[in-house]
Scaffold this motif. Structure first.
Motif, PDB file in Angstrom:
ATOM      1  N   ASP A 102       0.865  -1.172   0.000  1.00 57.63           N
ATOM      2  CA  ASP A 102       0.000   0.000   0.000  1.00 57.63           C
ATOM      3  C   ASP A 102       0.908   1.231   0.000  1.00 57.63           C
ATOM      4  O   ASP A 102       1.608   1.491   0.980  1.00 57.63           O
ATOM      5  N   LYS A 155      -3.355  -9.162  -0.073  1.00 53.68           N
ATOM      6  CA  LYS A 155      -3.630  -8.806   1.321  1.00 53.68           C
ATOM      7  C   LYS A 155      -2.829  -7.586   1.777  1.00 53.68           C
ATOM      8  O   LYS A 155      -3.239  -6.885   2.700  1.00 53.68           O
ATOM      9  N   LEU A 157      -2.499  -4.949   0.056  1.00 55.01           N
ATOM     10  CA  LEU A 157      -3.315  -3.796  -0.321  1.00 55.01           C
ATOM     11  C   LEU A 157      -4.610  -3.732   0.471  1.00 55.01           C
ATOM     12  O   LEU A 157      -5.151  -2.659   0.723  1.00 55.01           O
ATOM     13  N   PHE A 158      -5.129  -4.888   0.860  1.00 58.81           N
ATOM     14  CA  PHE A 158      -6.406  -4.966   1.565  1.00 58.81           C
ATOM     15  C   PHE A 158      -6.261  -5.798   2.832  1.00 58.81           C
ATOM     16  O   PHE A 158      -6.809  -6.896   2.949  1.00 58.81           O
ATOM     17  N   ASN A 160      -7.505  -5.129   5.625  1.00 58.36           N
ATOM     18  CA  ASN A 160      -8.733  -5.030   6.398  1.00 58.36           C
ATOM     19  C   ASN A 160      -9.946  -5.147   5.468  1.00 58.36           C
ATOM     20  O   ASN A 160      -9.875  -5.783   4.440  1.00 58.36           O
ATOM     21  N   GLU A 161     -11.024  -4.519   5.818  1.00 63.64           N
ATOM     22  CA  GLU A 161     -12.265  -4.639   5.057  1.00 63.64           C
ATOM     23  C   GLU A 161     -12.240  -3.795   3.789  1.00 63.64           C
ATOM     24  O   GLU A 161     -11.577  -2.758   3.714  1.00 63.64           O
ATOM     25  N   PHE A 162     -13.010  -4.235   2.793  1.00 64.23           N
ATOM     26  CA  PHE A 162     -13.093  -3.523   1.519  1.00 64.23           C
ATOM     27  C   PHE A 162     -14.442  -3.821   0.875  1.00 64.23           C
ATOM     28  O   PHE A 162     -15.138  -4.775   1.258  1.00 64.23           O
ATOM     29  N   THR A 163     -14.795  -3.020  -0.107  1.00 66.06           N
ATOM     30  CA  THR A 163     -15.987  -3.291  -0.899  1.00 66.06           C
ATOM     31  C   THR A 163     -15.563  -4.034  -2.157  1.00 66.06           C
ATOM     32  O   THR A 163     -14.406  -3.945  -2.591  1.00 66.06           O
ATOM     33  N   GLU A 166     -14.037  -1.885  -4.954  1.00 67.55           N
ATOM     34  CA  GLU A 166     -12.642  -1.533  -4.698  1.00 67.55           C
ATOM     35  C   GLU A 166     -11.718  -2.670  -5.125  1.00 67.55           C
ATOM     36  O   GLU A 166     -10.693  -2.444  -5.789  1.00 67.55           O
ATOM     37  N   LEU A 167     -12.076  -3.888  -4.746  1.00 67.20           N
ATOM     38  CA  LEU A 167     -11.250  -5.043  -5.092  1.00 67.20           C
ATOM     39  C   LEU A 167     -11.258  -5.275  -6.601  1.00 67.20           C
ATOM     40  O   LEU A 167     -10.207  -5.555  -7.197  1.00 67.20           O
ATOM     41  N   VAL A 213     -13.553  -9.350   3.530  1.00 66.67           N
ATOM     42  CA  VAL A 213     -12.126  -9.503   3.818  1.00 66.67           C
ATOM     43  C   VAL A 213     -11.595 -10.636   2.955  1.00 66.67           C
ATOM     44  O   VAL A 213     -12.357 -11.529   2.546  1.00 66.67           O
TER      45      VAL A 213
END
Length: 224
Positions: A102, A155, A157-158, A160-163, A166-167, A213
């Motif tokens: 990130d 992981k 980049l994400f 934690n939680e994401f929509t 976004e992914l 997640v």
């Protein structure tokens, strides 16, 4: 093996890192600008020569820290490049590594004793790089396209939680394709790559979006 055979002499190893991120839907790679020869002033992937008392992954992490300041990057070995003339100094075999981070959480060293700059470049606008690093970068991009479909490398980049939008935008950026939204959601859920948190997030003027997640992936499960 006869150690006095001259064909065994003057062979070294380069460890070369391709560190990727996604910045506002654009896939980027981290480059450094060299201040030493050969290739003075050229942009390059972060890397250098392996010490004879360290493992490949140790050398890769050391070079990444020395040239960019980055630590704790999850690096994966990628490919080997063994063209005899790839270095003008002596025979150097390159072992490439890739990682995803990130960029907003990365504190970069803009200058070191061997670099004058360090910055993110859109993979569609890469200059001529030192050594055979354009070839190495292309190989790393191809490998990343495989890894994001079969491992949990994203992981970083994400964490934690994401929509899902976004992914999906990250997958589309890396794969350079347009993906049907419904098929993407279906494949990610059916293959157990993501987990519904049973939570939502509100966006102004839009209905609440579900939050997910990434699951830990223990086996290859290609999305497509």
């Amino acid at each position: 093996m006869r150690l006095n055979n001259p064909l065994y002499k003057n062979i070294g190893i380069h460890v070369v890192n391709s560190i990727f991120t996604v910045d506002r839907g654009v896939m980027k790679v981290l480059l450094i600008q060299r201040t030493n020869e050969p290739y003075y002033g050229y942009w390059a992937l972060p890397g250098g020569g392996l010490y004879n008392n360290e493992l490949l992954i140790e050398g890769s992490k050391r070079e990444l820290k020395e040239k960019t300041g980055l630590t704790n990057v999850n690096l994966k070995m990628c490919k080997i490049f063994d063209r005899v003339d790839r270095s003008p100094l002596k025979r150097m075999i390159a072992v490439s590594f890739i990682g995803v981070i990130d960029k907003d959480k990365a504190e970069l060293l803009k200058q070191t004793n061997k670099t004058s700059s360090c910055d993110w470049f859109d993979i569609k606008n890469i200059p001529e790089l030192a050594y055979d690093y354009n070839e190495i970068l292309n190989g790393s991009i191809d490998e990343l396209k495989v890894l994001i479909q079969s491992t949990d490398i994203l992981k970083a980049l994400f964490p934690n939680e994401f929509t899902l939008p976004e992914l999906q935008s990250v997958y589309e950026s890396i794969l350079n394709v347009s993906i049907d939204r419904r098929n993407f959601r279906k494949n990610m859920i059916n293959k157990g790559l993501i987990k519904d948190t049973n939570k939502t997030i509100n966006f102004k003027g839009k209905k609440p979006a579900k939050l997910y997640v990434l699951n830990n992936i223990k086996e290859n499960k290609s999305i497509f």
